[in-house]
Structures are given as C-alpha cells and as structure tokens.
Design a protein around this motif. Structure first.
Motif, mmCIF file in Angstrom:
data_model
loop_
_atom_site.group_PDB
_atom_site.id
_atom_site.type_symbol
_atom_site.label_atom_id
_atom_site.label_comp_id
_atom_site.label_asym_id
_atom_site.label_seq_id
_atom_site.Cartn_x
_atom_site.Cartn_y
_atom_site.Cartn_z
ATOM 1 N N PRO A 1 -15.828 -24.450 2.603
ATOM 2 C CA PRO A 1 -16.497 -23.295 1.973
ATOM 3 C C PRO A 1 -17.873 -22.994 2.548
ATOM 4 N N ILE A 2 -18.620 -24.043 2.900
ATOM 5 C CA ILE A 2 -19.951 -23.803 3.461
ATOM 6 C C ILE A 2 -19.838 -23.131 4.820
ATOM 7 N N GLY A 3 -18.912 -23.607 5.654
ATOM 8 C CA GLY A 3 -18.695 -22.952 6.938
ATOM 9 C C GLY A 3 -18.164 -21.547 6.778
ATOM 10 N N GLY A 4 -17.377 -21.309 5.714
ATOM 11 C CA GLY A 4 -16.888 -19.961 5.461
ATOM 12 C C GLY A 4 -17.983 -18.974 5.159
ATOM 13 N N LEU A 5 -19.107 -19.468 4.628
ATOM 14 C CA LEU A 5 -20.234 -18.565 4.365
ATOM 15 C C LEU A 5 -20.771 -17.956 5.658
ATOM 16 N N ALA A 6 -20.751 -18.749 6.739
ATOM 17 C CA ALA A 6 -21.262 -18.248 8.009
ATOM 18 C C ALA A 6 -20.321 -17.238 8.645
ATOM 19 N N PRO B 1 -19.615 -13.803 -0.329
ATOM 20 C CA PRO B 1 -19.586 -15.222 -0.710
ATOM 21 C C PRO B 1 -19.566 -15.447 -2.216
ATOM 22 N N ASP B 2 -20.221 -14.562 -2.984
ATOM 23 C CA ASP B 2 -20.258 -14.765 -4.425
ATOM 24 C C ASP B 2 -18.954 -14.379 -5.110
ATOM 25 N N LEU B 3 -17.991 -13.828 -4.349
ATOM 26 C CA LEU B 3 -16.681 -13.486 -4.905
ATOM 27 C C LEU B 3 -15.570 -14.346 -4.316
ATOM 28 N N ALA B 4 -15.948 -15.410 -3.619
ATOM 29 C CA ALA B 4 -14.944 -16.293 -3.014
ATOM 30 C C ALA B 4 -14.102 -16.942 -4.115
ATOM 31 N N PRO B 5 -12.834 -17.261 -3.802
ATOM 32 C CA PRO B 5 -12.183 -17.116 -2.501
ATOM 33 C C PRO B 5 -11.547 -15.748 -2.302
ATOM 34 N N PHE B 6 -11.289 -15.413 -1.048
ATOM 35 C CA PHE B 6 -10.607 -14.180 -0.658
ATOM 36 C C PHE B 6 -9.127 -14.358 -1.009
ATOM 37 N N THR B 7 -8.662 -13.676 -2.047
ATOM 38 C CA THR B 7 -7.310 -13.927 -2.559
ATOM 39 C C THR B 7 -6.264 -13.150 -1.775
ATOM 40 N N ARG C 1 -26.047 -19.214 -4.719
ATOM 41 C CA ARG C 1 -24.882 -18.546 -4.132
ATOM 42 C C ARG C 1 -23.979 -19.501 -3.350
ATOM 43 N N PRO C 2 -24.509 -20.331 -2.436
ATOM 44 C CA PRO C 2 -23.588 -21.213 -1.695
ATOM 45 C C PRO C 2 -22.884 -22.225 -2.585
ATOM 46 N N TYR C 3 -23.568 -22.709 -3.615
ATOM 47 C CA TYR C 3 -22.939 -23.686 -4.502
ATOM 48 C C TYR C 3 -21.833 -23.037 -5.330
ATOM 49 N N SER D 1 -20.101 -20.494 -4.413
ATOM 50 C CA SER D 1 -18.993 -20.235 -3.493
ATOM 51 C C SER D 1 -18.111 -21.462 -3.345
ATOM 52 N N VAL D 2 -18.716 -22.633 -3.251
ATOM 53 C CA VAL D 2 -17.941 -23.873 -3.148
ATOM 54 C C VAL D 2 -17.180 -24.129 -4.451
ATOM 55 N N LEU D 3 -17.828 -23.881 -5.588
ATOM 56 C CA LEU D 3 -17.147 -24.088 -6.869
ATOM 57 C C LEU D 3 -15.908 -23.200 -6.976
ATOM 58 N N ARG D 4 -16.025 -21.941 -6.536
ATOM 59 C CA ARG D 4 -14.885 -21.025 -6.633
ATOM 60 C C ARG D 4 -13.748 -21.439 -5.708
ATOM 61 N N ALA D 5 -14.082 -22.133 -4.639
ATOM 62 C CA ALA D 5 -13.035 -22.597 -3.732
ATOM 63 C C ALA D 5 -12.362 -23.871 -4.219
ATOM 64 N N VAL D 6 -13.044 -24.639 -5.074
ATOM 65 C CA VAL D 6 -12.527 -25.932 -5.517
ATOM 66 C C VAL D 6 -11.897 -25.848 -6.908
ATOM 67 N N PHE D 7 -12.516 -25.083 -7.813
ATOM 68 C CA PHE D 7 -12.036 -24.984 -9.183
ATOM 69 C C PHE D 7 -11.263 -23.688 -9.376
ATOM 70 N N SER D 8 -10.429 -23.665 -10.428
ATOM 71 C CA SER D 8 -9.539 -22.522 -10.632
ATOM 72 C C SER D 8 -10.269 -21.311 -11.185
ATOM 73 N N GLN D 9 -11.179 -21.514 -12.124
ATOM 74 C CA GLN D 9 -11.911 -20.406 -12.726
ATOM 75 C C GLN D 9 -13.384 -20.776 -12.802
ATOM 76 N N VAL D 10 -14.244 -19.859 -12.402
ATOM 77 C CA VAL D 10 -15.684 -20.076 -12.467
ATOM 78 C C VAL D 10 -16.298 -18.899 -13.202
#
Length: 469
Positions: A24-29, A82-88, A430-432, A434-443
């Motif tokens: 997720p962090i690399g995805g931000l770039a 990034p604040d709407l990750a992940p790209f579904t 924002r980066p944190y 983004s990682v939460l949205r990629a790891v957890f189901s609902q944020v």
C-alpha cells in the motif's frame, strides 16, 4: 547416474493480488499515473474531435463521446485517490464501460464518413485507461477487461470497414483497431504481474528469514523466560519453600502463607496470559509519552482478547496508526481509547485461557489470613477501577450492533483528541488510512473536532472478499 536436484519454484502471488494491496505504501507513489493518463486522454480526445469536423455528421454524438471519455478519466482519477483505496473491481469496470460508450458514440457520430481507423481517439483513449489500471488491479482482470474491450472495438471496426477511405480486407481494420486496445492492456497486465510477483517473493523471503531467526532465538528466549520466572519466585516462594524444607515441618501458618503465595503467583500468571500485542504496544507508547514529560491515560477495552486473532498485516497496520496518533502534533495524551468488540465467537485461545485461569477479573475464593485478604482487597479495587474505565470507554464509543450472520467480524475502534486543523490531520494520516483500507474490510472515519474516531473491521471468516474487490 545421479539425478539433479530440481530447483524449487519461486512462490507466486495470488491471482487476485495487486501492487496496491501487497504494497500500500508503494501504491501511494503510483497514484499520480492516473491524473497524468487522464490529462493525456482528455486532451487527445478534444484535439482529435476538433481536428476532423468534416468526418463528424452528428455533432451531439461526438460531444457526448468526448464527455463520456472525460467522465471515465475523472472516475479513474477519483478512484485512484489514496484516501479512497483500494481501487475496487467495480470502479475499474465503470471506467472501461464509459470508455466503450465513448467509442460507440464516436463511431456513430462519424458513421459512413470515417476516413481511417488509426486516428480514432476512443480506442487509443480506452487503451490508455486500461494501462493506468496496472498499479491498482490484478493482471488477470486487466487482461480480461482489455480482451472484452478489444473484441467490441474490433467488431465496430469490422462493421465500418465498407465505408472507410482505404480499401483493404475488413479483418485488417479490425486487427488495427484491436491492437490499439490490446497493446496497452497487455503491457499493463505484464507490469502488474511482474511487480506483484516481485513484491510477493520479497515478502515471502522476509517472512522466511523472520521465522528462521525466531527459531534460532527460541532457546535464548526460553532461557530468558525461565530466568524471569525464577526471579519472580525468588523473592518470596523459593525462600519459603527452603525454610519449610529446612525445618522439615509444616504448620498452620505455613499453610496460610502457601495459600497467599499461590494467589500472588496466580495473579501474575493471569496478568501475563491476558497480555496481548496491543497491550505491549500501548505500554510502549505510554512509556514514550511519559519520557516526553506528559501524563498519558491510554485505555484498552478488549475483554475477550480479540486482538490475538489479528494477522501480522493487520497488527502492523493497526500498530502504525496508533503510533502515528501518539506522535502527532496536537495529540491529547489523555484521550486515547482503544476498544475491540466483535459479532462472532472470541478467538480459540481465549477459551483455553479462561478454562485454565478463569475469566479476566475473576477472583478466587477469599482466604482467611490477613495477608491474603489485603491482597484480594487490592485486586478487587484494581479490577473495579479497570471495569469502570472500560465501561466509560464503551459508553463514549457507543458501539453499534451488527447483523453479520455467520461471519466472525472483529471491530477495532480508536478514539483520540487531536488539536490540528482538519486538512493537516487528513494529510498526516492519509498514508496510514490507505494501508488500513487495503488490510481491513471496512474503514470508517468520524471527525468531531478535536475528537477523531477510527473504526475498521477484521473478517475472521477465512475470506478476504470483504476487503473490497
């Protein structure tokens, strides 16, 4: 003749993995790719439409085609934020569908008057939109969307072939049109597959190294645990046992003393067994805040020890956001509240701990000697104070009841006071998130200045589908 030892195959990532999910962090770039591609697509569509007015017969359809492509580009940029990750998957389908609508409208606007297939902006724009999906979607999905789009574009070119200015076999026009979509799609799929496999191999090697290092240090850790236990027993228990062995007699006072020491040992064991990775993390942050001259009050409400069910990625993501909150400028050290509840059964080890040591806060039968009575009274007061604190935290957070059927979902809720303007707070977290949205189901993020509330779900049903596909 000896047979050569086969080289073990390198591990490959799951077909549903993407760069944004694995890193997720690399995805931000990588997200600036989306606005750059969107700008190119929109600029080329407008320029191509304006430069060939002699081919356009229905201006309304031509304008609609450009508008549809602009909307597709806007959806791409919005979905890649990034604040709407992940790209579904749904967002990717919407982008491609709008691109196909733009293609059909552009073809209809110049029907029977289109001079060449090569200069049509819609197939090229659609191919670029598919190319921009590379960091966000799995390679098989990009390949499928590209193949479907290429078939539709090729069929449209095949129908237009009799009316084009150049006389060649219709299949050639279909191949040329399909290439404009297939080439970027294949490039995007190849990039996604290679990057995802590289990240997955790196993560697999890192986990293997960590496991190997853990096995190497297992004996050392075991000795440290034994030394710690002996140190705890050495203050009271061992001298008492040595005294009894030396006297070779057992009195009523010795029985009372043994009962008191047994309760102390049990209390220490229960406290250590109840300890989770979240307790350790909060203790470290509390110590760090104390070193900075602050007086922290960090409350944890996890009576069923659901934190033990989080996997390594979820623990890392949750720990990172907690550390970020504690180190954020304007953080109120007396406002941090962490609560974990769930709709399914508690983790399996919680039942084992309860069976072995009793429930958290449970007290044994009172003893008769004054020493034990004093210890029990202190433990009761401590348990009551902890229960009051947890009740206040739960009342503040007001957890919502969830109807999730057979799914086992753990929800971690974090509340903290941060005296920062909303824009600076969003930018810092924002980066944190983004990682939460990629790891957890609902944020879910709720902000009522200065209080910030974060809620995210961990699905323990054995399926990752709820993390957003």
């Amino acid at each position: 003749m000896t047979r050569a030892t086969p080289t073990p195959r390198r591990p490959r990532a799951p077909a549903s993995a993407s760069q944004q999910r694995l890193d997720p962090i690399g995805g931000l770039a990588a997200w600036p790719i989306a606005p750059v591609v969107a700008l190119i697509v929109v600029t080329y569509a407008i320029a191509a439409t304006v430069s060939r007015p002699h081919e356009i017969q229905i201006e309304e359809l031509a304008v609609s085609a450009v508008v549809a492509l602009i909307i597709a580009a806007a959806v791409l940029v919005w979905s890649a934020r990034p604040d709407l990750a992940p790209f579904t998957r749904t967002r990717a389908i919407v982008v491609v569908a709008l691109g196909l609508v733009a293609h059909v409208l552009a073809a209809a606007s110049a029907w029977q008057y289109n001079g060449m297939i090569q200069d049509d902006f819609a197939p090229i724009g659609l191919g670029l939109l598919l190319l921009a999906l590379a960091p966000f979607r799995p390679w098989k999905e990009i390949l499928a969307l590209g193949g479907i789009s290429a078939i539709i574009v090729g069929a449209t070119a095949l129908v237009q072939a009799p009316f084009l200015g150049v006389r060649t076999p219709p299949a050639l026009f279909a191949i040329i049109a399909m290439t404009q979509v297939l080439a970027p799609s294949l490039a995007a799929a190849a990039f996604s597959r290679q990057v995802v496999n590289s990240i997955h191999r790196w993560q697999t090697d890192a986990r293997r190294a960590i496991r190997g290092r853990t096995e190497e240090n297992r004996d050392l850790l075991a000795h440290e645990v034994v030394d710690h236990r002996v140190k705890n027993l050495g203050a009271d228990v061992l001298p008492f046992l040595a005294d009894v062995l030396e006297r070779d007699a057992l009195t009523a006072a010795d029985v009372k003393r043994a009962r008191s020491l047994a309760f102390q040992v049990r209390r220490v064991l229960v406290a250590e067994v109840d300890h989770t990775w979240l307790d350790d993390l909060i203790e470290r942050e509390r110590a760090a805040l104390t070193e900075r001259g602050l007086n922290p009050l960090c409350v944890i409400a996890d009576p069923e020890r659901r934190a033990t069910a989080f996997d390594s990625d979820q623990r890392a993501a949750a720990g990172a956001i907690l550390v970020a909150l504690c180190t954020l400028k304007g953080f109120d050290p007396t406002s941090l509240v962490v609560q974990i509840d769930g709709s399914g059964p508690a983790p399996a080890d919680t039942a084992q701990v309860t069976q072995a040591f009793g429930t958290r806060g449970a007290l044994p039968a009172p003893a008769t000697d004054t020493t034990t009575i004093a210890i029990v009274t202190a433990a009761q007061e401590q348990a009551a104070a902890q229960a009051r604190t947890q009740a206040q935290a739960q009342a503040q957070l007001k957890p919502r009841s969830r109807s999730t059927g057979a799914r086992a979902v753990d929800t971690i809720t974090i509340q903290a006071g941060i005296s920062l303007p909303p824009y600076q707070r969003r930018r810092a977290l924002r980066p944190y998130l983004s990682v939460l949205r990629a790891v957890f189901s609902q944020v879910r993020v709720t902000s009522r200045h200065p209080l910030l509330t974060l809620e995210f779900d961990a699905d323990r049903s054995g399926s990752n589908s709820t993390k957003g596909t």
